[in-house]
Design an enzyme around this catalytic site. Structure first.
Site, short mmCIF file in Angstrom:
data_model
loop_
_atom_site.label_atom_id
_atom_site.label_comp_id
_atom_site.label_asym_id
_atom_site.label_seq_id
_atom_site.Cartn_x
_atom_site.Cartn_y
_atom_site.Cartn_z
N ASP A 68 -3.44 8.77 4.28
CA ASP A 68 -2.97 9.99 3.81
C ASP A 68 -4.93 11.02 5.26
O ASP A 68 -5.48 10.70 4.86
CB ASP A 68 -3.44 11.02 2.47
CG ASP A 68 -3.17 12.54 2.41
OD1 ASP A 68 -3.27 13.22 2.74
OD2 ASP A 68 -4.82 12.71 2.48
N GLU A 105 1.87 9.87 7.23
CA GLU A 105 2.43 10.79 7.16
C GLU A 105 3.04 11.69 8.83
O GLU A 105 2.49 11.13 9.67
CB GLU A 105 1.88 12.08 6.87
CG GLU A 105 1.48 11.94 5.47
CD GLU A 105 0.45 13.20 4.76
OE1 GLU A 105 0.64 13.74 3.84
OE2 GLU A 105 -0.94 12.90 5.44
N ASP A 154 -6.53 14.12 -2.70
CA ASP A 154 -5.97 13.42 -0.98
C ASP A 154 -5.51 11.92 -1.63
O ASP A 154 -4.65 10.94 -0.57
CB ASP A 154 -7.34 13.57 -0.12
CG ASP A 154 -7.63 14.00 0.14
OD1 ASP A 154 -7.07 15.28 0.61
OD2 ASP A 154 -9.17 14.41 0.80
#
Length: 502
Positions: free
Chosen positions: A227, A323, A405
């Protein structure tokens, strides 16, 4: 045009070295790069002239075969037309022999790629944002670059000089032994060389076909979810349950105070004014060069830090989940745009993708609308809203409370085990009934009305398919194919390919 394919067991890799050219080499390098830009602009004007002529003839009532034929923009046709024009056109006839033919081929190849991208974008065959019509390159803004594919391209035995066509032997700022050893051993073959002026230095990049064995990772059966953020550059959650935080170096923020001081110094001195023809003073040139050195150092430090991070991750884990961030949209946030640009989210994903091919390990890209931060990593419940200032995730359906996170990294890790199953990919999703409050998975419209790509062309009907045979000995090799993994959520949306760049 036939595409280059590396031999079995080989990969295409680039080796880049900094150059230390003298005054004569500096002038020759700039002349070759300027020739490439001039050939590009000539090709744009030559092809566009037929488009404008067809538009004018249509206003006279002409149509069909009565219109002026399309001018082709394939590379062989542009080469043939340019070779005829350079001898008679006064814009080139006096100086075109001073540069290598590869300089002009570089510009013509760029024009071919520009027209192909524009055509595919108009027809809806090209991914990404809509590509506009090719435009001329300005002398003061165009990057200096030139590519050589034929002629004498070699590394000298002293490992401190390189030889390029028409440019001669140029000293390198660093040793070339890393590539020279492979060439001597017969495990590498130079395909092309590209010179480029970047960050105040001249660089040469050799495109090489290298015999490379697959590298084993340290933990073959492991996976990691990454992340990305501003507070921490990356939060890593691996399959063993370990959570690691990579601090954000913030290279630009560290140098911001010095950059502001130098920028004020530049603004107080007499600079260049193109409207009146005013030339910059020597004091302005010195101050501007000092400011540029600080900016170049920031860029170099950022590049080095990102390479160290992605190399260490790829050497350890077999599967990496990242992502699909809309970085261009995130940069519109005026409060965080500077820190987001300093982090380099898009570059991290690009490096993780291509470095994964060296280990034959997949890169899984989560769907852009996958709510990794709003979803509970324990029960799969999805929050309706989770503002950015809320740094702790407190689930409403279970007693989990943890950093947002870390929660997002765990959700991304779960995608590695559930990519083959249709679902959100979140741990516990198969058996849990995750509530989806109103607006939690709303997908916004990405294109504005009236700006969608059409199928029409300027100047009448669509031109025939551009075809031509390439006469070069070596053509540009395509990017190596990696792992294309698709992630599907409950609504049926599919993630983009793992090789798609931001």
């Amino acid at each position: 045009m036939k595409k280059f394919r590396p031999r079995p067991g080989c990969a295409v890799q680039a080796y880049r070295f900094a150059l230390d050219p003298n005054a004569g080499h500096e002038a020759s390098l700039r002349s070759h790069c300027g020739a490439a830009r001039t050939a590009y602009n000539w090709a744009i004007g030559w092809v566009t002239a037929s488009w404008r002529q067809r538009c004018a003839e249509q206003t006279y009532g002409l149509s069909g075969e009565e219109l002026t034929p399309w001018r082709p923009w394939s590379l062989p046709e542009l080469r043939k037309a340019f070779n005829e024009a350079k001898k008679s056109d006064p814009r080139f006839s006096a100086w075109w022999q001073e540069n290598s033919k590869e300089a002009y081929s570089t510009g013509l190849a760029g024009a071919t790629a520009a027209f192909d991208n524009y055509t595919k974008s108009k027809q809806g065959k090209r991914k990404g944002r809509r590509v506009g019509r090719p435009r001329y390159k300005a002398k003061r803004k165009a990057p200096l670059s030139c590519r050589f594919t034929t002629g004498t391209i070699r590394l000298e035995p002293d490992r401190r000089h390189v030889t390029l066509p028409r440019l001669g032997t140029i000293r390198t700022h660093e040793s070339t032994r890393k590539l020279h050893r492979r060439i001597e051993a017969g495990t590498a073959r130079i395909l092309s060389a590209t010179v480029r002026h970047e960050r105040g230095r001249w660089l040469v990049s050799f495109q090489v076909e290298v015999q490379r064995d697959l590298q084993r990772v340290a933990r073959p059966g492991s996976a990691v979810g990454i992340d990305l953020g501003v507070k921490h550059l990356a939060v890593l959650a691996d399959s063993s349950g370990e959570i690691r935080h990579v601090p954000n170096p913030q290279h630009h923020e560290t140098a911001l105070k010095k950059l502001r001081k130098l920028s004020r110094r530049v603004s107080r001195r007499r600079g260049r004014d193109r409207r009146t023809g005013q030339k910059p003073s020597n004091r302005w040139l010195k101050a501007n060069a000092e400011r540029n050195r600080v900016q170049h150092r920031v860029a170099n430090l950022r590049e080095n830090a990102l390479h160290q991070l992605t190399t260490s991750v790829r050497a350890e884990y077999a599967v990496v989940v990242v992502e699909d961030l809309n970085v261009a949209g995130m940069l519109r946030n005026r409060r965080l745009s500077r820190r987001i640009a300093d982090a380099g989210f898009g570059e991290i994903r690009r490096q993780l993708t291509y470095k994964g091919r060296l280990h034959a390990c997949p890169t899984i890209v989560a769907d852009r609308w996958f709510a990794s931060s709003k979803t509970c990593s324990g029960c799969g419940a999805v929050k309706a809203k989770l503002p950015l200032h809320v740094r702790v995730f407190d689930c409403d359906a279970c007693p989990i409370v943890l950093d947002r996170d870390e929660n997002a990294a765990r959700n991304l890790l779960a995608l590695a085990a559930n990519t083959a199953v249709t679902g959100t990919g979140v741990a516990g999703d198969l058996g849990a009934k995750a509530p989806k409050p109103r607006g939690a998975d709303h997908k916004t419209r990405t294109t504005r009305p009236g700006h969608q790509a059409g199928t029409g062309r300027t100047g009448g009907a669509n031109p025939p398919q551009q075809r031509g045979k390439e006469t070069r000995t070596v053509d540009r090799p395509p990017a190596s194919r990696g792992w294309d993994v698709t992630v599907t959520d409950l609504s049926g949306r599919k993630a983009g390919d793992a090789d798609t760049r931001l």
